[in-house]
Write an enzyme that holds these catalytic residues in place. Structure first.
Site, short mmCIF file in Angstrom:
data_model
loop_
_atom_site.label_atom_id
_atom_site.label_comp_id
_atom_site.label_asym_id
_atom_site.label_seq_id
_atom_site.Cartn_x
_atom_site.Cartn_y
_atom_site.Cartn_z
N HIS A 87 -7.01 8.43 10.12
CA HIS A 87 -7.53 7.09 9.49
C HIS A 87 -6.72 6.04 9.95
CE1 HIS A 87 -8.24 4.37 6.42
NE2 HIS A 87 -9.27 4.84 6.20
N GLU A 159 -14.96 4.17 12.09
CA GLU A 159 -14.65 3.23 10.86
C GLU A 159 -13.97 2.11 11.52
OE1 GLU A 159 -14.18 5.42 6.75
OE2 GLU A 159 -12.17 5.50 8.17
O1 LIG Z 1 -11.37 5.89 3.48
C1 LIG Z 1 -12.51 5.30 3.37
C2 LIG Z 1 -12.69 4.33 4.46
O2 LIG Z 1 -11.62 4.01 5.01
C3 LIG Z 1 -13.68 3.43 3.93
O3 LIG Z 1 -12.87 2.54 3.05
P1 LIG Z 1 -14.13 1.61 2.23
O4 LIG Z 1 -15.38 2.09 1.85
O5 LIG Z 1 -13.12 1.25 1.16
O6 LIG Z 1 -14.02 0.16 3.17
#
Ligand SMILES: O=C[C@H](O)COP(=O)(O)O
Length: 243
Positions: A87, A159
Site C-alpha cells: 500500500h 491506487e
Molecule cells: O486502503 C484503501 C485505499 O487506500 C483507498 O482508500 P480510500 O478509498 O479511502 O481513498
C-alpha cells in the site's frame, strides 16, 4: 488503523447477516481489517466463507528476529486468506520497496494465500506524464518471474497516491484509461483481478467499473460503515451483470 475489536466483530456479523442467502454471482467480496481483528473477524466469517479475509501487511520471512513484524504463516494462522502488499502508505512511511513487495508476494503465495499487490504513482510522477511506466515498473518488479499458476493468485490494485485518502480525489476515466489499458495488456486474464482504488464512493463506483480493464474496486473510507460497503456490493454486482 480503524476499528476496535467490538467494531470489527459487529461489522463482520452485520455483513454475514446481510449476505445470508444472497446470490453473490459476479462478486468476490473481501475485507482487510487490522491485525488485531483478524481472528475475531475470521471466527464470524466461518458462517460466510464467500467473503475473503485479508491482512494489511505481512513480513517476507516465515519467522525470526523481526520484532514488531507479523509473518504470512502468522496471519494465515489468524484466519487471513489474502495479504495486502505495498500500500502506498507502507511505501511512503515504512520504506516498502519494489524488492520487499516482491519478497512479500512470494511469501504469501508460498503459503497458499492470495497476494493483493498495491501499485500507484505519486502526483509528481503523474504530472510528469510517467504514470504508466511507473506502475508497470512496480508491478513487473514485484511480480516478475512468477509462474502462471502463481500469478493467478495475485490481485493487482492500482491506487494512484494522489487519489487515496482524505486529501485525495478520485481519478477520472480519462486518467485511468492509459494505466488500465497497460495493466490489462500485461495482466488481464492472467492475474486474479485488476482493481482500482482511491476515493471510490457510492456515487462514482458504477462509472469506475465501466472503464476498460477495471475488474473491481478497492475501497477505504466509503466502506468503513457496513451500509456503505453493502451499497457498493450492490453497485458492483449490477456492473458485473451488465458486463
Ligand atoms: O486502503 C484503501 C485505499 O487506500 C483507498 O482508500 P480510500 O478509498 O479511502 O481513498
Amino acid at each position: 488503523m480503524t476499528k476496535t475489536l467490538a467494531e470489527a466483530r459487529a461489522y463482520a456479523a452485520g455483513l454475514v447477516a446481510a449476505l445470508d442467502g444472497r446470490d453473490l454471482a459476479g462478486l468476490q467480496p473481501f475485507i482487510i481489517p487490522p491485525f488485531t481483528a483478524l481472528t475475531p473477524v475470521a471466527d464470524v466469517l466461518v458462517a460466510e466463507p464467500r467473503i475473503l479475509l485479508g491482512a494489511q501487511n505481512a513480513h517476507w520471512e516465515d519467522a525470526g528476529a523481526w520484532t514488531g513484524e507479523v509473518s504470512v504463516p502468522q496471519v494465515a494462522d489468524a484466519g487471513a486468506r489474502l495479504v495486502e502488499i505495498g500500500h502506498s502508505e507502507r511505501r511512503e512511511h515504512f520504506a516498502e520497496t519494489i524488492e520487499t513487495t516482491g519478497l512479500k508476494v512470494r511469501a504469501a503465495l508460498r503459503h497458499g494465500l492470495h497476494a493483493l499487490l498495491c501499485i500507484g504513482e505519486p502526483a509528481e510522477v503523474k504530472d510528469a506524464g510517467d504514470s504508466t511506466a511507473y506502475i508497470l515498473a512496480q508491478a513487473r518488479g514485484a511480480l516478475g518471474g512468477l509462474t502462471a499458476g502463481e500469478l493467478a493468485n495475485v490481485v493487482i490494485a492500482y491506487e494512484p497516491v494522489w487519489a487515496i485518502g482524505e486529501h485525495g480525489r478520485p481519478a477520472t476515466a480519462a486518467e485511468l484509461a492509459g494505466p488500465f489499458a497497460a495493466l490489462a495488456a500485461e495482466y488481464g486474464g492472467r492475474a486474479a483481478g485488476v482493481l482500482y482504488g482511491g476515493s471510490v464512493h457510492q456515487g462514482n463506483a458504477a462509472e469506475l467499473l465501466t472503464i476498460a480493464g477495471v475488474e473491481g474496486l478497492f475501497v477505504g473510507r466509503a466502506a468503513w460503515q457496513l451500509e456503505g460497503y453493502l451499497e457498493l456490493l450492490e453497485i458492483a454486482q449490477g456492473a458485473a451483470i451488465r458486463a
